[in-house]
Design a protein around this motif. Sequence first.
Motif, PDB file in Angstrom:
ATOM      1  N   ASP A 191     -45.132  50.648  46.996  1.00 13.54           N
ATOM      2  CA  ASP A 191     -46.219  50.996  46.098  1.00 13.54           C
ATOM      3  C   ASP A 191     -46.297  49.931  45.008  1.00 13.54           C
ATOM      4  N   VAL A 192     -47.370  49.138  45.014  1.00 16.19           N
ATOM      5  CA  VAL A 192     -47.443  47.984  44.125  1.00 16.19           C
ATOM      6  C   VAL A 192     -47.373  48.369  42.651  1.00 16.19           C
ATOM      7  N   PRO A 193     -48.216  49.293  42.154  1.00 17.91           N
ATOM      8  CA  PRO A 193     -48.119  49.635  40.725  1.00 17.91           C
ATOM      9  C   PRO A 193     -46.756  50.199  40.325  1.00 17.91           C
ATOM     10  N   ALA A 194     -46.163  51.000  41.204  1.00 22.33           N
ATOM     11  CA  ALA A 194     -44.848  51.564  40.897  1.00 22.33           C
ATOM     12  C   ALA A 194     -43.794  50.473  40.793  1.00 22.33           C
ATOM     13  N   ARG A 195     -43.841  49.506  41.705  1.00 24.86           N
ATOM     14  CA  ARG A 195     -42.885  48.399  41.659  1.00 24.86           C
ATOM     15  C   ARG A 195     -43.121  47.505  40.445  1.00 24.86           C
ATOM     16  N   VAL A 196     -44.386  47.299  40.099  1.00 26.71           N
ATOM     17  CA  VAL A 196     -44.685  46.507  38.900  1.00 26.71           C
ATOM     18  C   VAL A 196     -44.103  47.191  37.670  1.00 26.71           C
ATOM     19  N   LYS A 197     -44.306  48.499  37.582  1.00 28.50           N
ATOM     20  CA  LYS A 197     -43.771  49.254  36.442  1.00 28.50           C
ATOM     21  C   LYS A 197     -42.249  49.164  36.393  1.00 28.50           C
ATOM     22  N   GLU A 198     -41.618  49.239  37.565  1.00 30.88           N
ATOM     23  CA  GLU A 198     -40.153  49.129  37.642  1.00 30.88           C
ATOM     24  C   GLU A 198     -39.678  47.747  37.223  1.00 30.88           C
TER      25      GLU A 198
ATOM     26  N   ASP B  59     -54.030  49.552  38.085  1.00 33.72           N
ATOM     27  CA  ASP B  59     -52.850  50.349  37.753  1.00 33.72           C
ATOM     28  C   ASP B  59     -51.624  49.496  37.440  1.00 33.72           C
ATOM     29  N   SER B  60     -51.720  48.187  37.656  1.00 39.30           N
ATOM     30  CA  SER B  60     -50.609  47.280  37.361  1.00 39.30           C
ATOM     31  C   SER B  60     -50.756  46.604  35.997  1.00 39.30           C
ATOM     32  N   LEU B  61     -51.826  46.926  35.264  1.00 38.88           N
ATOM     33  CA  LEU B  61     -52.093  46.284  33.985  1.00 38.88           C
ATOM     34  C   LEU B  61     -51.607  47.126  32.812  1.00 38.88           C
ATOM     35  N   LYS B  62     -51.122  46.450  31.786  1.00 38.74           N
ATOM     36  CA  LYS B  62     -50.801  47.111  30.530  1.00 38.74           C
ATOM     37  C   LYS B  62     -52.104  47.363  29.760  1.00 38.74           C
ATOM     38  N   PRO B  63     -52.097  48.196  28.734  1.00 38.50           N
ATOM     39  CA  PRO B  63     -53.303  48.384  27.928  1.00 38.50           C
ATOM     40  C   PRO B  63     -53.872  47.054  27.442  1.00 38.50           C
ATOM     41  N   PHE B  64     -55.191  46.923  27.505  1.00 43.39           N
ATOM     42  CA  PHE B  64     -55.929  45.718  27.146  1.00 43.39           C
ATOM     43  C   PHE B  64     -55.710  44.569  28.135  1.00 43.39           C
TER      44      PHE B  64
END
Length: 323
Positions: free
Chosen positions: A194-201, A225-230
Motif C-alpha cells: 500500500d503506497v500511502p501506508a508505506r510512505v507514512k511508515e 494520500d502520500s502528501l503532507k498538508p499543503f
Amino acid sequence: MAKAIRVHKTGGPEVLQLEEISLPVPGPGEILIRNRAIGLNFIDTYFRTGLYPAPLPFTLGNESAGDVLAVGPDVTEFKPGDRIAVVASHGAYAEERIVPASAVVALPENVSYEAAASMLLKGLTAEYLLHRTYPVKPGDTILVHAAAGGTGSILCQWGKALGATVIGTVGSKEKAELAKANKADHVILYRDEDVPARVKEITGGQRCDVVYDGVGKDTFMASLDSLKPFGLLASFGNASGAVEAFNLGILSAKGSLYVTRPTMNTHTAKRETLVAMAKNLFEAVGSGKVSVAINARFALKDAAEAHRALEGRGTTGSTVIVP
C-alpha cells in the motif's frame, strides 16, 4: 530521399510504417539535421493512438540528436556540422528532419548523441519539475512514481543531488534494484504494498512535500494520500490513462493540497528558458549528478517493436531508436 516512420491512421503499433520522404530546403528560421539517435517517449504512443490528436499523416517523435546539414535564411546561432539536440513537435522518427532553430540546443562534446536523444525530453521534464514546478531543496521528501523509468530515473538521481530524501515506486523487484541504483533512498513495490501506508511508515507519519506522478489515473488517489498538508502533486503524464474529473473538495479534506498539470511546451515557450534548462541539464549530466542508462536500442524499421516494448512495461531506463 530519407526514410521515416509515417502514421496514416491512428491505432496500435502496427500503424507505424517505414517510408521514404523528400524534405525541402530549410526555410527562414529552420534547420535541416541528420539524426544520429532518436528518443522513444511514452508521449509518442499518445499521438499514435490518437489520445493526443495530430493531423494525418504525420511522422512521430519529438526528440533527437544529430548534426546540422543546412540552415535556412536568418539562422545565425548554428551552422552545418554543429552537434545539436532538439525537442520539436513531430518528425523525429526519421533519418533527417527539418526543425525550427528556436527548438534546437547546442550539444556539448562530453554528451553523446544517444545520451542526448534518450534523455533530452525526459531530462528537460525533470528539470522543470525539480526546479520550477516545485523547486526541491535540502530536507524535502519527494515521491517519484515509475522510479525505474526514463524520467523517473533522472528525477531520483537529480532529486537526491538536490538534497532530498527520495522515495520511488516500481512494479517489480528487478526494477526496485534499478531505482536504488538511481539513488532512491526507499523503494515501494506498488503491486504488493500500500503506497500511502508505506510512505507514512517511511516518513514517520510526515509524508511527502511533493509527488511527481507520470502514471496518471491509476496512481492519482495514492499520490494525494502520500502528501503532507499543503503538499503538491505534479501530475505530468498519463501512462495509465488520463486522470478523471474529481471533486475539488478532496484537496481540502486531505490537507489543503495543491495539484498541477505542467507541460513541456509551456515551460519552453521562451527561447531563453529552453536554453537555460538545457544548460542546467547538460551540466548535471556532465558533472555526474545524473547518468543516463540506455538499456535498449531499436532500428528505425523496428519502431513498432519499440512501442510494444514500451507499452508492455518491458523497458527500463532510456531507449533509443537508431536511424
